[in-house]
Scaffold this motif. Structure first.
Motif, PDB file in Angstrom:
ATOM      1  N   GLN A 123       0.822  -1.206   0.000  1.00  0.00           N
ATOM      2  CA  GLN A 123       0.000   0.000   0.000  1.00  0.00           C
ATOM      3  C   GLN A 123       0.859   1.260   0.000  1.00  0.00           C
ATOM      4  O   GLN A 123       0.536   2.252  -0.672  1.00  0.00           O
ATOM      5  CB  GLN A 123      -0.940  -0.010   1.213  1.00  0.00           C
ATOM      6  CG  GLN A 123      -2.145  -0.919   1.073  1.00  0.00           C
ATOM      7  CD  GLN A 123      -3.111  -0.449   0.008  1.00  0.00           C
ATOM      8  OE1 GLN A 123      -3.384   0.742  -0.121  1.00  0.00           O
ATOM      9  NE2 GLN A 123      -3.634  -1.385  -0.786  1.00  0.00           N
ATOM     10  N   GLU A 124       1.957   1.225   0.726  1.00  0.00           N
ATOM     11  CA  GLU A 124       2.854   2.381   0.759  1.00  0.00           C
ATOM     12  C   GLU A 124       3.456   2.624  -0.623  1.00  0.00           C
ATOM     13  O   GLU A 124       3.526   3.762  -1.099  1.00  0.00           O
ATOM     14  CB  GLU A 124       3.960   2.158   1.795  1.00  0.00           C
ATOM     15  CG  GLU A 124       3.448   2.172   3.235  1.00  0.00           C
ATOM     16  CD  GLU A 124       4.546   1.839   4.237  1.00  0.00           C
ATOM     17  OE1 GLU A 124       5.677   1.506   3.808  1.00  0.00           O
ATOM     18  OE2 GLU A 124       4.280   1.926   5.456  1.00  0.00           O
ATOM     19  N   LYS A 125       3.877   1.544  -1.281  1.00  0.00           N
ATOM     20  CA  LYS A 125       4.431   1.669  -2.635  1.00  0.00           C
ATOM     21  C   LYS A 125       3.364   2.146  -3.616  1.00  0.00           C
ATOM     22  O   LYS A 125       3.616   2.993  -4.471  1.00  0.00           O
ATOM     23  CB  LYS A 125       4.982   0.316  -3.099  1.00  0.00           C
ATOM     24  CG  LYS A 125       6.221  -0.168  -2.371  1.00  0.00           C
ATOM     25  CD  LYS A 125       6.663  -1.509  -2.942  1.00  0.00           C
ATOM     26  CE  LYS A 125       7.872  -2.058  -2.216  1.00  0.00           C
ATOM     27  NZ  LYS A 125       8.283  -3.387  -2.769  1.00  0.00           N
ATOM     28  N   LEU A 126       2.159   1.588  -3.473  1.00  0.00           N
ATOM     29  CA  LEU A 126       1.058   1.934  -4.376  1.00  0.00           C
ATOM     30  C   LEU A 126       0.776   3.430  -4.324  1.00  0.00           C
ATOM     31  O   LEU A 126       0.698   4.097  -5.364  1.00  0.00           O
ATOM     32  CB  LEU A 126      -0.193   1.142  -4.001  1.00  0.00           C
ATOM     33  CG  LEU A 126      -1.460   1.451  -4.812  1.00  0.00           C
ATOM     34  CD1 LEU A 126      -1.290   0.992  -6.250  1.00  0.00           C
ATOM     35  CD2 LEU A 126      -2.681   0.782  -4.182  1.00  0.00           C
ATOM     36  N   HIS A 127       0.635   3.969  -3.105  1.00  0.00           N
ATOM     37  CA  HIS A 127       0.300   5.387  -2.975  1.00  0.00           C
ATOM     38  C   HIS A 127       1.437   6.280  -3.444  1.00  0.00           C
ATOM     39  O   HIS A 127       1.197   7.372  -3.985  1.00  0.00           O
ATOM     40  CB  HIS A 127      -0.081   5.698  -1.530  1.00  0.00           C
ATOM     41  CG  HIS A 127      -1.393   5.103  -1.110  1.00  0.00           C
ATOM     42  ND1 HIS A 127      -2.591   5.459  -1.686  1.00  0.00           N
ATOM     43  CD2 HIS A 127      -1.701   4.153  -0.186  1.00  0.00           C
ATOM     44  CE1 HIS A 127      -3.583   4.776  -1.138  1.00  0.00           C
ATOM     45  NE2 HIS A 127      -3.068   3.971  -0.233  1.00  0.00           N
ATOM     46  N   ALA A 128       2.659   5.804  -3.271  1.00  0.00           N
ATOM     47  CA  ALA A 128       3.812   6.568  -3.765  1.00  0.00           C
ATOM     48  C   ALA A 128       3.797   6.640  -5.286  1.00  0.00           C
ATOM     49  O   ALA A 128       4.052   7.700  -5.878  1.00  0.00           O
ATOM     50  CB  ALA A 128       5.108   5.930  -3.271  1.00  0.00           C
ATOM     51  N   HIS A 129       3.472   5.533  -5.933  1.00  0.00           N
ATOM     52  CA  HIS A 129       3.420   5.515  -7.399  1.00  0.00           C
ATOM     53  C   HIS A 129       2.255   6.350  -7.931  1.00  0.00           C
ATOM     54  O   HIS A 129       2.383   7.033  -8.955  1.00  0.00           O
ATOM     55  CB  HIS A 129       3.307   4.070  -7.906  1.00  0.00           C
ATOM     56  CG  HIS A 129       4.567   3.280  -7.782  1.00  0.00           C
ATOM     57  ND1 HIS A 129       5.749   3.682  -8.348  1.00  0.00           N
ATOM     58  CD2 HIS A 129       4.836   2.104  -7.144  1.00  0.00           C
ATOM     59  CE1 HIS A 129       6.700   2.785  -8.082  1.00  0.00           C
ATOM     60  NE2 HIS A 129       6.168   1.829  -7.349  1.00  0.00           N
ATOM     61  N   ILE A 130       1.106   6.302  -7.248  1.00  0.00           N
ATOM     62  CA  ILE A 130      -0.033   7.123  -7.662  1.00  0.00           C
ATOM     63  C   ILE A 130       0.315   8.598  -7.515  1.00  0.00           C
ATOM     64  O   ILE A 130       0.000   9.423  -8.382  1.00  0.00           O
ATOM     65  CB  ILE A 130      -1.284   6.764  -6.833  1.00  0.00           C
ATOM     66  CG1 ILE A 130      -1.780   5.361  -7.204  1.00  0.00           C
ATOM     67  CG2 ILE A 130      -2.399   7.793  -7.063  1.00  0.00           C
ATOM     68  CD1 ILE A 130      -2.938   4.872  -6.359  1.00  0.00           C
ATOM     69  N   ALA A 131       1.010   8.930  -6.407  1.00  0.00           N
ATOM     70  CA  ALA A 131       1.429  10.318  -6.182  1.00  0.00           C
ATOM     71  C   ALA A 131       2.401  10.801  -7.252  1.00  0.00           C
ATOM     72  O   ALA A 131       2.461  11.997  -7.569  1.00  0.00           O
ATOM     73  CB  ALA A 131       2.066  10.451  -4.800  1.00  0.00           C
ATOM     74  N   SER A 132       3.143   9.866  -7.836  1.00  0.00           N
ATOM     75  CA  SER A 132       4.103  10.234  -8.882  1.00  0.00           C
ATOM     76  C   SER A 132       3.429  10.456 -10.231  1.00  0.00           C
ATOM     77  O   SER A 132       4.068  10.909 -11.178  1.00  0.00           O
ATOM     78  CB  SER A 132       5.173   9.151  -9.021  1.00  0.00           C
ATOM     79  OG  SER A 132       4.640   7.983  -9.635  1.00  0.00           O
ATOM     80  N   GLN A 138      -1.374   1.103 -13.469  1.00  0.00           N
ATOM     81  CA  GLN A 138       0.071   1.235 -13.605  1.00  0.00           C
ATOM     82  C   GLN A 138       0.750   1.185 -12.245  1.00  0.00           C
ATOM     83  O   GLN A 138       1.819   0.579 -12.091  1.00  0.00           O
ATOM     84  CB  GLN A 138       0.412   2.551 -14.310  1.00  0.00           C
ATOM     85  CG  GLN A 138       0.005   2.609 -15.774  1.00  0.00           C
ATOM     86  CD  GLN A 138       0.136   4.004 -16.350  1.00  0.00           C
ATOM     87  OE1 GLN A 138       0.042   5.003 -15.634  1.00  0.00           O
ATOM     88  NE2 GLN A 138       0.341   4.088 -17.657  1.00  0.00           N
ATOM     89  N   ALA A 139       0.146   1.815 -11.263  1.00  0.00           N
ATOM     90  CA  ALA A 139       0.729   1.843  -9.923  1.00  0.00           C
ATOM     91  C   ALA A 139       0.745   0.447  -9.291  1.00  0.00           C
ATOM     92  O   ALA A 139       1.700   0.073  -8.607  1.00  0.00           O
ATOM     93  CB  ALA A 139      -0.055   2.812  -9.030  1.00  0.00           C
ATOM     94  N   ILE A 140      -0.319  -0.336  -9.528  1.00  0.00           N
ATOM     95  CA  ILE A 140      -0.348  -1.714  -9.024  1.00  0.00           C
ATOM     96  C   ILE A 140       0.792  -2.517  -9.633  1.00  0.00           C
ATOM     97  O   ILE A 140       1.527  -3.216  -8.931  1.00  0.00           O
ATOM     98  CB  ILE A 140      -1.704  -2.383  -9.343  1.00  0.00           C
ATOM     99  CG1 ILE A 140      -2.821  -1.770  -8.498  1.00  0.00           C
ATOM    100  CG2 ILE A 140      -1.631  -3.888  -9.082  1.00  0.00           C
ATOM    101  CD1 ILE A 140      -4.193  -2.323  -8.810  1.00  0.00           C
ATOM    102  N   SER A 141       0.940  -2.414 -10.933  1.00  0.00           N
ATOM    103  CA  SER A 141       1.997  -3.153 -11.625  1.00  0.00           C
ATOM    104  C   SER A 141       3.368  -2.775 -11.089  1.00  0.00           C
ATOM    105  O   SER A 141       4.214  -3.637 -10.827  1.00  0.00           O
ATOM    106  CB  SER A 141       1.933  -2.885 -13.132  1.00  0.00           C
ATOM    107  OG  SER A 141       0.709  -3.313 -13.666  1.00  0.00           O
ATOM    108  N   ALA A 142       3.594  -1.481 -10.915  1.00  0.00           N
ATOM    109  CA  ALA A 142       4.889  -1.010 -10.438  1.00  0.00           C
ATOM    110  C   ALA A 142       5.137  -1.446  -8.996  1.00  0.00           C
ATOM    111  O   ALA A 142       6.244  -1.860  -8.633  1.00  0.00           O
ATOM    112  CB  ALA A 142       4.963   0.511 -10.545  1.00  0.00           C
ATOM    113  N   ALA A 143       4.108  -1.369  -8.157  1.00  0.00           N
ATOM    114  CA  ALA A 143       4.268  -1.715  -6.740  1.00  0.00           C
ATOM    115  C   ALA A 143       4.522  -3.207  -6.546  1.00  0.00           C
ATOM    116  O   ALA A 143       5.258  -3.616  -5.644  1.00  0.00           O
ATOM    117  CB  ALA A 143       3.031  -1.287  -5.949  1.00  0.00           C
TER     118      ALA A 143
END
Length: 408
Positions: A123-132, A138-143
């Motif tokens: 979840q921390e990675k997900l929100h960081a990617h969405i914030a970017s 895309q954020a799910i895939s990256a996280a």
């Protein structure tokens, strides 16, 4: 008795939906309860036919009961749409399984991804990617740091919804079991009609453009064919009819009020105001405001929230309560036999007459003086009337006078 739930938009009902129903009934003698979007869809667009027309078509094509998914969840992201639908079905107390389509045919892959989504580190990675600036998919895939094949899978809209359904079932500790029915035929966004299975997108495009109308008979069941033949292009909803009311709303709203609208943050209100100065219509405004960070579907939904004055506190309240009622739209003779059981087993009231829970006079009271149920139902009724503004001819149906449709 087996009862299967489906969460859908039926916008409009086509052979792909019919295929799903036939697959469910081939498995066993299951009754089918569909939870369906009402006046607006998840992508922030007016449903091509009103909710009673679509519900009637669904029942004539094999569903036994159609309930409305409240606007507070229907016109939201995939995560919120899925959670609202699953929670409603779970609270009915009689649903055994949830059927859903997906491009992926392997349930275990989808379940594994769903399991990872609620990991704290993820979840921390997900929100960081969405914030970017990445989209949700895309954020799910990256996280998850997924391989190429799984990354492609995540980008498919029905796979995303399937994952969110599975996630919601697990978070609710629901006894409802998942039933994956691999999607057949045209892709979700496919705009061409080929064979006897076409996407809802292709069907809507054909209706609006009045092109390839003869091909629709091959891709829609009889009830849908009858409905489409009764509705001329001039009767179909057009979102551009809401642009003038939106401009008036923007003109008369101060910045604090705009900033309090759900979906508006990080200065999005300024971008909307600036783009509205040059955009000629609703669609142009959405295109102008859309960025990598803010996809078109989110902008479309946000403009509706703005028109309906839906603030962040309201959505926070609804997310806390979940759906607070089961609004009956249409029912078959078989479905009618289990309405009494739903009333006995459900933790939600079954609404067949809106005025018993909300009147037009009550709807105009200060929002904070309404109960959470009244606030949620208020949005459904407003959405119905807002959709009517997108149509050239006003429908005689409204939430305060229209009864559920009982199919004989």
């Amino acid at each position: 008795m087996n009862v299967t739930g489906i969460i859908a938009e039926y916008n409009p009902f086509h052979n792909g939906h019919l295929y799903q129903i036939k697959k469910i009934k081939a498995q066993d003698e299951s009754l089918i309860i569909a939870v369906m979007s009402g006046s607006f869809t998840q992508r922030g667009e007016a449903a091509i036919f009103d909710k009673w027309q679509r519900a009637e078509t669904a029942v004539k094509s094999g569903c036994d009961i159609v309930l409305e998914l409240p606007f507070a969840f229907a016109c939201r992201s995939a995560q919120d749409f899925a959670r609202g639908g699953v929670t409603l079905l779970n609270r009915l107390g009689i649903v055994n399984q949830l059927a859903f389509g997906a491009e992926c045919a392997d349930l275990s892959i989808l379940q594994n991804i769903a399991l990872q989504l609620d990991d704290k580190a993820f979840q921390e990675k997900l929100h960081a990617h969405i914030a970017s600036g990445l989209s949700y998919a895309q954020a799910i895939s990256a996280a998850l740091d997924l391989d190429t094949e799984i990354t492609a899978l995540i980008k498919q809209p029905n796979n995303i919804l399937a994952i969110e359904y599975l996630r919601s079932l697990r978070l609710l500790s629901s006894d409802i079991r998942p039933l994956l029915i691999p999607r057949q035929g045209a892709g979700y966004h496919e705009e061409k009609i080929n064979g006897n299975l076409a996407s809802a997108t292709a069907i809507r495009h054909a209706l609006y453009r009045r092109e390839n109308l003869s091909d629709l008979k091959a891709v829609m069941p009889p009830a849908s064919q009858e409905l489409t033949s009764q509705n001329l292009t001039s009767q179909l909803p057009k979102m551009n009819r809401l642009y003038l009311p939106l401009q008036a709303k923007l003109l008369t709203s101060n910045l604090p009020r705009l900033q309090n609208i759900y979906g508006i943050n990080e200065g999005l209100e300024n971008r909307i105001l600036d783009c509205a100065k040059t955009a000629d219509n609703w669609q142009e405004l959405i295109q102008a405001v859309t960025t990598k960070r803010y996809p078109a579907s989110r902008i479309a939904r946000t403009l509706l929230y703005l028109l309906m004055n839906i603030d962040k506190d309201s959505i926070a309240l609804f997310d806390q309560t979940g759906p607070l009622y089961a609004r009956l739209l249409a029912v078959s003779p078989q479905g009618k036999t289990i309405l009494r059981e739903i009333k006995a087993q459900s933790s939600l009231p079954l609404i067949t007459k809106t005025s018993q829970y909300l009147t037009t006079t009550k709807r105009r009271e200060v929002q904070t003086d309404l109960t959470p149920l009244e606030q949620m139902l208020r949005l459904d009724t407003l959405a119905t009337e807002l959709r009517q503004l997108t149509c050239e001819k006003k429908s005689p149906r409204n939430d305060f006078q229209q009864s559920p449709i009982f199919i004989r």
